[in-house]
Design a protein around this motif. Structure first.
Motif, short mmCIF file in Angstrom:
data_model
loop_
_atom_site.label_atom_id
_atom_site.label_comp_id
_atom_site.label_asym_id
_atom_site.label_seq_id
_atom_site.Cartn_x
_atom_site.Cartn_y
_atom_site.Cartn_z
N ILE A 101 46.27 33.82 53.60
CA ILE A 101 46.10 33.33 51.71
C ILE A 101 45.29 33.58 50.63
O ILE A 101 45.52 34.40 50.00
N TRP A 102 44.05 34.07 51.60
CA TRP A 102 42.92 34.82 49.96
C TRP A 102 43.72 35.72 49.76
O TRP A 102 42.97 36.13 48.83
N GLY A 103 43.77 36.57 50.83
CA GLY A 103 44.01 38.03 49.96
C GLY A 103 45.75 38.29 49.21
O GLY A 103 45.99 38.86 48.28
N ALA A 104 46.68 36.51 49.48
CA ALA A 104 47.67 36.51 48.97
C ALA A 104 47.36 36.50 47.43
O ALA A 104 47.42 36.95 46.39
N PHE A 105 46.09 35.70 47.39
CA PHE A 105 45.57 34.77 46.03
C PHE A 105 45.22 35.97 45.43
O PHE A 105 45.40 36.46 43.74
N ALA A 106 44.11 37.18 45.85
CA ALA A 106 43.80 38.86 45.51
C ALA A 106 44.54 38.48 44.93
O ALA A 106 44.36 39.14 43.65
N ALA A 107 45.92 39.41 45.60
CA ALA A 107 46.59 40.38 45.06
C ALA A 107 47.78 39.38 44.01
O ALA A 107 47.87 40.37 43.41
N LEU A 108 47.81 38.14 44.25
CA LEU A 108 48.51 37.54 43.16
C LEU A 108 47.72 37.87 41.67
O LEU A 108 48.32 37.83 40.53
N ALA A 109 46.29 37.87 41.69
CA ALA A 109 45.05 37.70 40.50
C ALA A 109 44.82 38.95 40.21
O ALA A 109 45.42 39.76 38.98
N LEU A 126 48.64 39.65 38.23
CA LEU A 126 48.39 38.88 36.80
C LEU A 126 47.72 39.94 36.13
O LEU A 126 48.26 40.25 34.88
N GLY A 127 46.24 39.66 36.02
CA GLY A 127 45.23 41.12 35.98
C GLY A 127 46.17 42.07 34.57
O GLY A 127 46.09 42.37 33.69
N TYR A 128 46.71 42.83 36.18
CA TYR A 128 47.40 44.23 35.58
C TYR A 128 48.51 44.14 34.35
O TYR A 128 48.54 45.08 33.49
N ARG A 129 49.56 43.16 34.52
CA ARG A 129 50.75 42.49 33.45
C ARG A 129 49.84 41.63 32.74
O ARG A 129 50.68 43.13 31.80
#
Length: 126
Positions: A108-116, A119-122
């Protein structure tokens, strides 16, 4: 006061282990098993949803969520089943560690980090 706090902590540890054992007992209702596995998984997990290094909230979640979860599960499990598993937990030398729950929380923490990161890249590339 310090002695009572230590006794309370020992009781919580014993009850978490007893709930873990009761979750596998066929006499325990299915809804109690589901909640018991969630509570024991959270309590025995090496990883917390709110990390302990966060001031106040890090330890407050353990001091509130785990006892309330234990109380809820204890209301659902028949008293004779809990008494039997409390005795077994008191005799156990080692506390079990639920590594599966730890892996789920880490994912769950990894998924949130990947999503962040995505989103930062985009945000910065568009």
């Amino acid at each position: 006061m310090n002695g009572r706090l230590k006794d309370w902590a020992r009781t919580i540890k014993r009850d978490v282990h007893a709930i873990y054992l009761a979750a596998g007992d066929p006499r325990t209702p299915w809804y109690a098993k589901a909640l018991a596995l969630c509570v024991a998984g959270y309590a025995l997990s090496p990883i917390d949803l709110i990390p302990d290094f966060i001031p106040v909230l890090g330890y407050l979640d353990d001091a509130i969520i785990v006892p309330l979860g234990i109380l809820a599960v204890l209301k659902m499990i028949p008293p004779e089943v809990m008494a039997e598993h409390r005795a077994a937990a008191a005799l156990a030398a080692q506390r079990p560690v639920n590594r599966t729950a730890g892996v789920v929380i880490a994912c769950i923490w990894g998924a949130f980090a990947a999503l962040a990161a995505w989103l930062g890249y985009r945000y910065f590339t568009d």
